[in-house]
Design an enzyme around this catalytic site. Structure first.
Site, short mmCIF file in Angstrom:
data_model
loop_
_atom_site.label_atom_id
_atom_site.label_comp_id
_atom_site.label_asym_id
_atom_site.label_seq_id
_atom_site.Cartn_x
_atom_site.Cartn_y
_atom_site.Cartn_z
N HIS A 37 -10.18 -11.95 24.55
CA HIS A 37 -11.39 -11.53 25.25
C HIS A 37 -12.66 -11.99 24.55
O HIS A 37 -13.71 -12.10 25.17
CB HIS A 37 -11.41 -10.01 25.42
CG HIS A 37 -10.54 -9.56 26.54
ND1 HIS A 37 -9.19 -9.34 26.37
CD2 HIS A 37 -10.80 -9.33 27.85
CE1 HIS A 37 -8.67 -8.97 27.53
NE2 HIS A 37 -9.62 -8.97 28.44
N GLY A 38 -12.59 -12.19 23.25
CA GLY A 38 -13.79 -12.67 22.59
C GLY A 38 -13.68 -12.62 21.09
O GLY A 38 -12.85 -11.90 20.53
#
Lengths: 302, 478
Positions: free
Chosen positions: B326-327
């Site tokens: 996701h990051g």
């Protein structure tokens, strides 16, 4: 496929018709942009002092106190729109002697299209016939405003008989009243934060635009008065020194390289006190009178 | 070009009409048109990253062919690892390089050493996590002899770049999407109408639910220091609805759009907030990513075979990787690990598959036990979302400590009553349609057409009423 297309058209048609009706009705509501354009259409050749710029001038200078002047500034109006307004009436400025433009802390660092007020860009296209971008949103009222806002405008005009004009007959924004003033300390910090740029990407373009305005004025033998608007100390204390110094040194350079321009820095002018401000960076009607009278004196000096 | 923009509203009908005018007899032309439209759609974001997308497509296409042509295992392995390493290399450079460089500098600083890491000043290419995962699944499937390499470059490119799924999924599989691309597609009225209905519902979720919740959630999270514990909890709950409305709304629009072209994409959401435990939540949330990790990471690591310890280890790994996907931020990693902790009891006690059906199937309301389980699962999810939304781990802990303070028992400083009513209505519609692929799939279908159309007009009106400036979809940043 034919059935699908038929039903889609049938479904969408009432929406489109309603949208067109809304658009027509909203455009018929008198507003500040339409008013200013109409004034200039008829009186540009009578104006000898023209005020341009953003809300600092819109609320800060009342042409009532300055003979033959008109306030063509508006909220978040950046140099590109100032230039376009000048060019639009290029041949009609037969009596124009002075152009007054504020060069504030944020003037070189932002443009209307990149600001939270970007939705106002459509007003220039629709009511001023000025196109600085080609976004479809900026061609229509219904696409550039939320439905609830448009519905309330329709309601206020067609059912309550109100209109959207909030400026005086000479273009001054009269709605920032001293009795409704904001918290000067709080608004100083928030306004300074809002006006402090993350980068200087817009700087070269804005400098070029101001150069063009000056060149336009020189070509027409019009003098340009640049000034930095007065602000309350809570605003000034939160400004980035780097951004402010760059702005001031840029104006200094312009001032020395052009004989037709004159610059006055009123940012911390001691004649403006707390009671003159609506919020930390906008004057109220008392401050506007004070600045207008001061401007009259400054104009007489150049 | 956002799905919730007027430019997309102009783009989609043009592509749709051209596509069906070509007709099913011209499958190749249809695919070329879709590919051209997809590249145009992507170029509207940033044309420079088109080269990266095309390079990634070419890489997987050629390595796929080379693997199929390989006469020995060694050569096949070479092409496989070449593709994997370049794909992950790009992802690593664009998405994670700065994170590792900064984390390294921070770690070194703990020992009193100062380093100024060289960081990249580039924006993350939109959709890179999604199209890289498309390519990876394709290459892995070929390597594992599940599918042959696709010889038609146009068809393969369309599989990677089909515009409804290009920037935020669903993450497709070659086994599911490629056969549809290669097969003649004829116009189906009921499917097209169904697609439009799903797009309408997706827009409602995005513009009415997600964007309205975002106004409050952003205000609360961005000024968390000014709010009480009860207000911060409200902010976390509103963020839970924001991210659900945002991402599932996007997925609905993507699925509906693809259906207009006769293509069925993988389902991405199945009413996750009605889940009775975390395992069920993860079977219902971002399904295409969860199943991707299951098939290409969890199972190759040994899956559930090999005893409890292996299961626990593998579960932690996939949630860790999922968080990281996701990051590049520790907040996402903690969010992933927190979910791994939540699911752990059901993994250890083997109860992770106890809620495979839909809650209260055939009934109007859930029973008390089901209701309590839904609330508990939602509460755990909301707690984890705090880490997902917070700007930093410290920010998340500050929020949690304020929620745990006395101010939790005060009346929230913000009480958006209209939004609460809207959310209640939304949950009611979702609950009513929970057996369907999307909430209004069968809603009012048996009612007279004027009533049905009245409902659709109502939805359109509400969407326009709440529509403001175009808001980016959250998952575009991943």
């Amino acid at each position: 496929m034919k059935k699908f297309v038929k039903y889609i058209i049938l479904f969408i048609l009432p929406i489109i018709l309603l949208a067109v009706l809304f658009e027509v009705l909203i455009r018929r509501i008198p507003n500040d942009y339409g008013y200013k354009k109409s004034y200039l259409d008829h009186h540009a050749n009578e104006v000898s002092i023209l005020f341009l710029g953003s809300s600092h001038v819109y609320y800060g200078i009342n042409p009532k106190y300055i003979k033959s002047s008109f306030n063509a500034s508006y909220i978040s109006q950046s140099f590109d729109y100032d230039l376009e307004i000048l060019k639009k009436y290029g041949n009609q400025w037969t009596h124009l002697k002075y152009i007054v433009i504020p060069v504030d802390y944020f003037s070189f660092y932002g443009r209307l299209e990149n600001s939270p007020e970007a939705w106002r860009a459509k007003n220039y296209r629709i009511y001023y016939d000025i196109n600085t971008d080609h976004k479809i949103f900026n061609s229509t009222e219904i696409l550039s405003n939320k439905l609830d806002i448009n519905l309330s405008r329709l309601y206020n005009h067609y059912l309550k008989g109100e209109n959207d004009i909030s400026c005086s007959s000479l273009g001054w924004g009269s709605s920032y009243k001293s009795i409704n003033h904001k918290d000067l300390v709080k608004s100083g910090a928030t306004a300074a934060a809002r006006h402090t740029a993350k980068d200087n990407l817009q700087y070269p373009t804005n400098l070029h635009l101001l150069d063009e305005i000056i060149a336009f004025a020189e070509h027409k033998h019009i003098k340009v008065l640049l000034f930095t608007s007065p602000a309350y100390k809570s605003y000034v204390s939160h400004l980035s020194k780097k951004q402010l110094n760059t702005t001031l040194s840029t104006i200094k350079k312009l001032n020395t390289s052009h004989s037709t321009i004159k610059y006055f820095n009123l940012l911390q002018d001691s004649s403006f006190h707390a009671q003159d401000f609506y919020d930390a960076d906008h004057l109220n009607e008392i401050g506007a009178k004070k600045l207008s009278l001061k401007m009259n004196v400054l104009l007489s000096k150049i | 070009m956002l799905f919730n923009s007027f430019s997309f509203a102009a783009f989609l009908p043009i592509v749709f009409i051209l596509y069906w005018v070509l007709g099913k007899e011209r499958l190749r032309s249809q695919n070329i048109l879709l590919l051209g439209a997809s590249y145009f759609f992507y170029a509207c974001w940033d044309w420079r990253f088109m080269f990266l997308l095309i390079f990634s497509t070419l890489l997987d296409y050629f390595t796929g062919l080379k693997m199929t042509e390989s006469k020995n295992g060694r050569s096949k392995k070479f092409w496989f690892w070449l593709s994997i390493s370049i794909n992950l290399g790009f992802l690593g450079v664009f998405k994670y390089y700065n994170f590792f460089a900064d984390s390294f500098a921070d770690a070194i600083a703990n020992f009193g050493l100062q380093v100024n890491p060289w960081t990249l000043k580039v924006i993350l290419p939109v959709g890179i996590s999604f199209y890289t995962f498309h390519g990876l699944s394709y290459v892995i499937d070929i390597y594992k002899n599940r599918i042959p390499a696709e010889k038609n470059f146009i068809d393969y490119s369309l599989f990677v770049s089909f515009f409804p799924l290009l920037v935020a999924g669903p993450i497709e599989r070659a086994t599911h999407l490629l056969p549809q691309i290669k097969k003649a597609r004829s116009f189906d009225y009921s499917k097209a109408i169904d697609g439009l209905r799903q797009i309408l519902w997706g827009l409602f979720k995005k513009i009415v639910i997600a964007d309205q919740c975002a106004n409050y959630a952003n205000m609360i999270f961005n000024h968390s220091g000014e709010y009480s514990g009860s207000t911060l909890l409200l902010g976390a709950i509103l963020f839970a609805f924001q991210i659900y409305g945002d991402f599932s709304g996007y997925s609905d629009i993507a699925l509906g759009t693809a259906r207009l072209f006769g293509i069925e994409l993988l389902r991405n959401f199945a009413y996750p907030y009605f889940s009775r435990d975390i395992a069920e939540f993860w079977r219902r949330w971002h399904i295409s990513l969860s199943t991707w990790f299951r098939d290409y990471l969890y199972i190759p690591l040994g899956g559930s075979k090999g005893g409890t310890w292996i299961k626990v280890r593998n579960t932690f790994i996939i949630f860790l990787v999922s968080g990281f996907w996701h990051g590049a931020n520790w907040t996402f990693i903690i969010w992933g690990l927190l979910n791994a902790l939540y699911i752990m009891p059901s993994i250890v006690f083997n109860t992770n598959r106890s809620n495979l059906d839909t809650v209260a199937q055939g009934k109007t309301f859930p029973n008390l036990k089901e209701f309590a389980a839904i609330i508990l699962t939602f509460g755990l999810t909301v707690f984890a979302w705090i880490f997902f939304r917070a700007n930093s781990v410290q920010h998340a802990f500050n929020i949690i400590s304020t929620i745990g303070s006395e101010s939790f028992f005060s009346i929230p400083q913000i009480l958006p009553v209209k939004l609460f009513l809207l959310l209640a209505l939304f949950l009611l519609i979702e609950w009513n349609g929970r057996m369907e692929q999307y909430a209004i799939a069968k809603f009012a279908l048996s009612w007279p057409k004027p009533v049905r159309w009245g409902i659709y007009y109502g939805l359109v009106l509400v969407i326009f009423f709440f529509a403001g400036a175009e808001q980016q979809f959250i998952y575009f940043q991943f």
